[in-house]
Design a protein around this motif. Structure first.
Motif, PDB file in Angstrom:
ATOM      1  N   ASN A  70     -54.651  29.495 -52.789  1.00  0.00           N
ATOM      2  CA  ASN A  70     -53.390  29.041 -52.194  1.00  0.00           C
ATOM      3  C   ASN A  70     -53.332  27.536 -52.399  1.00  0.00           C
ATOM      4  N   TYR A 109     -49.913  16.127 -56.743  1.00  0.00           N
ATOM      5  CA  TYR A 109     -49.792  16.785 -55.437  1.00  0.00           C
ATOM      6  C   TYR A 109     -51.161  17.231 -54.947  1.00  0.00           C
ATOM      7  N   ASN A 121     -46.996  30.496 -53.395  1.00  0.00           N
ATOM      8  CA  ASN A 121     -47.937  29.365 -53.408  1.00  0.00           C
ATOM      9  C   ASN A 121     -49.338  29.747 -53.865  1.00  0.00           C
ATOM     10  N   LYS A 122     -49.453  30.836 -54.639  1.00  0.00           N
ATOM     11  CA  LYS A 122     -50.783  31.301 -55.037  1.00  0.00           C
ATOM     12  C   LYS A 122     -50.894  31.362 -56.556  1.00  0.00           C
ATOM     13  N   HIS A 171     -49.568  32.846 -62.299  1.00  0.00           N
ATOM     14  CA  HIS A 171     -48.930  32.875 -60.977  1.00  0.00           C
ATOM     15  C   HIS A 171     -48.435  34.300 -60.745  1.00  0.00           C
ATOM     16  N   LYS A 183     -50.960  25.456 -51.650  1.00  0.00           N
ATOM     17  CA  LYS A 183     -50.314  24.664 -50.600  1.00  0.00           C
ATOM     18  C   LYS A 183     -51.315  24.258 -49.525  1.00  0.00           C
ATOM     19  N   SER A 184     -52.156  25.240 -49.137  1.00  0.00           N
ATOM     20  CA  SER A 184     -53.169  24.941 -48.110  1.00  0.00           C
ATOM     21  C   SER A 184     -54.498  24.533 -48.719  1.00  0.00           C
ATOM     22  N   ASN A 185     -54.592  24.559 -50.082  1.00  0.00           N
ATOM     23  CA  ASN A 185     -55.818  24.175 -50.793  1.00  0.00           C
ATOM     24  C   ASN A 185     -57.001  25.039 -50.339  1.00  0.00           C
ATOM     25  N   HIS A 194     -43.121  22.122 -59.402  1.00  0.00           N
ATOM     26  CA  HIS A 194     -44.415  21.546 -59.736  1.00  0.00           C
ATOM     27  C   HIS A 194     -44.883  22.120 -61.071  1.00  0.00           C
ATOM     28  N   HIS A 219     -45.990  16.927 -59.153  1.00  0.00           N
ATOM     29  CA  HIS A 219     -44.569  17.077 -58.860  1.00  0.00           C
ATOM     30  C   HIS A 219     -43.810  16.623 -60.103  1.00  0.00           C
TER      31      HIS A 219
END
Length: 895
Positions: free
Chosen positions: A177, A139, A162-163, A156, A179-181, A118, A132
């Motif tokens: 995060n 995404y 994922n953070k 990053h 991925k979990s927003n 990403h 993506h």
């Protein structure tokens, strides 16, 4: 490319080729490691494209294709390079072509962060979008309130799956995060805007650069500050850590200084002052190597190595151009491979049109080099000369002494420079008796032998100096050469004549050796600049009324005058053969004037006004520099590799705007369009059968059709076989037999008349040929073109047969022979097909000379023809004799 009037492309003579001298902008560089080649590569932005260099030798590896707008930020992962322009960003593969484009932002993108498969982009409205890469789909999109949390930095953290860590202009930081927003944690910060985030070699530790010049080493796992450093040079622009065993952190500043901090002793161990002349855009320590890569808005990319005992970095390799707009460019030498350029940054540099490794800088001009060597760098800043405004160079004696003379802004003295040693020369040339501060040097020239420099001053004085010794060798005029400021000086190729011009509007010709005035003439307007083409003796003058005057220095007369520019003419350039004069003006146009025809043959507009133009000595490139641009732009001469129309442009022609060429060479597709389209307007010239009725015109037939007509009988005798060819008797497929009871072969038939003649009787073929019929028609209507065209199509044998058949014994008549003689008379009158008329008449006389005197009609025609032939031949013979006389004189005379 846009089109001008008449459907032609905006420039028929010049096509954008590439830009020289561009290496870096204020966008931070990107360092990548190639696992396949085991090498580091650094990528720098240069406007609308980017360069990729091999760190090992700092050689240029690739130049990307251009983007529609200037690049505003860059990032890279192991495979792709990402570049943002406006509200769009693209992914480049192989450092060259665009493979993905991402559109969705409403504002300008200013941050990019690769994130596995990403890519994260942030715009100035603090909208964060995660894409993506390969599907180019969104995404996740996060929106932040600009007044509360305006994103200014992104990172990053290592091992944080994922953070991402976001820094803001308000001073707070947020850990998300993606991925979990979810927002995991908010760091309160230090109430000062965050400018840079960098991962430290230790896990959980991040370096945070602030607007105040502080660098905070912070543990984001426990939200604890480990140490603080402070620099007094303004906001932190970038941070990097050494990873080769030394706990050193480098921090960049807007002043161009770099601070080196020891993380164990928590103190400043060194300062790299003036690493760049402008803000440090980016700095990166190479992984496990003592090398620091830096770049800045001063158009420089530098690599520093830390191999000294004190931990101080020394310059290892660099690529550097001008950091300020250019003031003057000129080709150096006769091979067209080096361009000298002076800039407002005070430096004089040489750029190679072949390869960047041949570039070199002649440095800043220094008033006192010995003092600088004694007192060091701080003294050098105070004794630097002002920017060079004009210079002249000659390579004839470059290995013996200084070969460049330059005048500086607001300075009386002119500096000499040595191209071979790449440094300022030994002398500052100025008259000793002048002590006024307001007098400055305004014009310079150097003789073609490289021995003398001619300098014009704002007081009107023109002086001559020796380049080897720096000694003053005299002045032109008793007191001063001009009453006004000297606007231009030039010396011809043989050091016989010196031409000067002043702001009072006078142009003066001086004897170079005796310094005596030979001739003076007044101009229509005050001159702005002057340029001499030494090989042809043509002098170009740009006047303040935006017109151009061209003089011949031999006759000292104005031979051409051009007008059409709408602004001040900044520079002139001649083509190597002296046929074209190219002018650059503040109206953003570059015009090409054809001197032999006195017409404008090419014109195109640019989005930035051209300040300088210079034509290569080999004629292959035109070099230009422009207002507020740091590079030199090359334009290829299309006429060298394509058919180009040099038709004069109409008076209502409106030129189109042409984009400046990029650092990448022009693609083949664009070149093919550029070369094909101008050829469409070429005029197909059909040559008439006769240019003028007074000119003797020959036919276009080959010599074999008419040259040997009188020698046909000799040729036939030579080609006659000694004996007829013997045909072998061939046996029949079915052998004939005599009918009967006993089979017998039939005997072959014998030729009963062996003396039978094979000569055909012409009486059988008594019908008239087409040629005879056309001659009979000519007697009636007095038109012989059809008969002549039939004769032109025949070969030598056919012509002889036709002429032989004209006599009454062979089926012709006296009337036909008379018609033939009239046809020859018509050819001689019109002076067309001259050699055919002579050959046909000669053959006719040879064949029918015995019967001509017996026919009064034919004898009368022959008398007319005789006078015509004699008249034409006497005229031709006088011209031949005159030409032969001139040729013999040229051969024998001692010129």
């Amino acid at each position: 490319m846009e089109r001008g009037a008449g459907g032609r492309t905006s420039s028929a003579l010049f096509a954008g080729f590439r830009a020289l001298g561009l290496f870096s902008t204020d966008i931070a560089h990107v360092v990548r490691f190639s696992a396949l080649k085991r090498r580091f590569y650094v990528t720098t932005c240069v406007g609308k494209s980017f360069h990729t260099y091999d760190v090992q030798k700092l050689s240029l590896v690739a130049v990307s294709n251009s983007l529609p707008q200037d690049i505003r930020c860059m990032a890279a992962d192991g495979r792709l390079v990402f570049a943002a322009y406006g509200n769009v960003f693209s992914a480049f593969a192989r450092n060259k072509e665009v493979v993905h484009t991402f559109k969705g932002h409403k504002a300008e993108i200013h941050l990019l962060q690769p994130f596995g498969d990403h890519i994260i982009s942030v715009d100035t409205d603090s909208i964060l979008i995660i894409w993506h890469i390969y599907s180019e789909e969104e995404y996740l999109q996060l929106t932040f309130d600009k007044s509360v949390f305006k994103i200014s930095a992104i990172l990053h953290p290592s091992t944080y799956l994922n953070k991402i860590l976001l820094g803001s202009e308000q001073g707070s930081l947020q850990l998300w995060n993606v991925k979990s927003n979810k927002l995991l944690y908010t760091f309160q910060g230090w109430k000062i805007g965050v400018t840079a985030l960098q991962q430290a070699p230790a896990v959980d530790v991040v370096a945070i650069g602030l607007m105040s010049g502080q660098v905070i080493i912070h543990n984001i796992k426990f939200d604890e500050t480990l140490m603080k450093f402070r620099q007094d040079w303004g906001p932190i622009t970038s941070i990097s850590f050494r990873t080769d065993g030394h706990p050193i952190m480098a921090a960049g500043s807007p002043c161009g200084h770099i601070g080196l901090w020891d993380l164990e002793d928590k103190k400043l161990i060194n300062q790299m002052r003036n690493a760049h002349s402008t803000a440090i855009a980016g700095l990166t320590f190479l992984h496990r190597e003592p090398l620091l890569v830096t770049n800045g808005a001063d158009n420089a990319l530098r690599i520093w190595i830390f191999d000294g005992p004190t931990g101080e970095g020394r310059l290892l390799r660099f690529r550097m151009g001008h950091s300020a707009p250019l003031t003057k460019i000129r080709y150096y030498g006769q091979n067209g491979q080096q361009i000298l350029s002076a800039s407002q940054d005070g430096t004089l540099q040489s750029f190679s049109t072949i390869h960047e490794k041949f570039n070199k800088s002649l440095g800043h001009g220094l008033i006192n080099k010995k003092r600088v060597k004694r007192k060091g760098l701080q003294s050098a800043m105070s004794v630097r000369l002002p920017p060079i405004t004009k210079f002249a160079a000659e390579e004839a004696r470059e290995s013996d002494w200084d070969s460049i003379i330059a005048c500086h802004q607001g300075k009386l003295s002119c500096s000499t420079w040595n191209y071979q040693r790449s440094t300022i020369g030994a002398y500052f040339l100025k008259p000793k008796e002048l002590k006024k501060d307001d007098i400055t040097a305004t014009a310079v020239d150097i003789t073609s032998c490289g021995n003398f420099a001619v300098i014009g001053l704002s007081s009107g004085t023109v002086d001559v100096y020796n380049m080897q010794s720096g000694i003053h060798r005299g002045s032109f005029g008793e007191d001063q050469a001009h009453k006004g400021c000297v606007r231009g000086v030039a010396v011809d190729g043989l050091n016989q004549l010196t031409i000067t011009t002043g702001s009072e509007g006078l142009l003066k010709f001086w004897n170079f050796k005796s310094k005596i005035l030979i001739h003076s003439m007044s101009l229509d307007s005050s001159p702005n600049m002057m340029l001499l083409h030494r090989d042809s003796g043509i002098l170009g003058l740009a006047l303040d009324d935006f017109s151009i005057s061209v003089l011949d220095i031999e006759t000292r007369k104005i031979v051409r005058e051009f007008s059409g520019h709408q602004g001040q003419i900044n520079d002139l350039a001649f083509s190597p053969d002296g046929r074209w004069l190219i002018s650059a003006s503040m109206d953003c146009s570059i015009r090409t004037w054809d001197l032999p025809s006195g017409c404008l043959i090419d014109s195109f507009l640019l989005d930035s006004a051209p300040l300088n133009v210079a034509m290569s000595p080999t004629g292959d490139f035109l070099a230009t520099s422009h207002v507020d641009h740091l590079g030199i732009y090359l334009w290829s001469n299309i006429s060298l590799y394509s058919v180009v129309s040099l038709r004069p442009l109409p008076t209502d022609y409106v030129p189109s705007v042409v984009m400046l060429p990029g650092t990448c060479q022009t693609q083949d597709v664009e070149l093919s369009e550029e070369t094909i389209e101008p050829s469409d307007e070429m005029i197909e010239y059909d040559s008439p059968e006769q240019l003028n009725e007074q000119l003797v015109t020959l036919s276009l037939l080959p010599e074999s059709r008419w040259k040997n007509l009188l020698n046909l009988d000799v040729i036939k005798k030579k080609n006659k076989p000694k004996e007829p060819p013997k045909v072998p008797k061939s046996a029949p497929f079915f052998i004939p037999t005599v009918p009967g009871l006993v089979p017998r072969y039939a005997a072959p038939e014998q030729n009963n008349d062996p003396h039978q003649s094979k000569v055909v009787n012409l009486g059988i073929l008594a019908q008239k040929s087409d040629f005879c019929l056309k001659l009979e028609e000519g007697l009636v209507n007095n038109k012989y073109e059809a008969a002549l065209n039939l004769l032109k199509e025949l070969g030598p044998s056919g012509i002889e047969t036709e002429l032989r058949s004209l006599c009454p014994d062979c089926g012709g008549s006296v009337e036909v022979m008379q018609s033939f003689l009239k046809m020859i008379g018509m050819m001689l009158d019109r002076k067309r097909d001259f050699e055919l008329a002579q050959a046909y008449l000669a053959l006719f006389l040879k064949l029918h000379l015995k019967m001509l005197p017996s026919e009064p009609v034919l004898l009368e025609e022959m008398t007319k023809l005789s006078s015509q032939v004699e008249e034409n031949w006497i005229h031709l013979q006088s011209l031949f004799n005159q030409s032969m006389c001139i040729l013999n004189y040229i051969k024998s005379a001692l010129l």
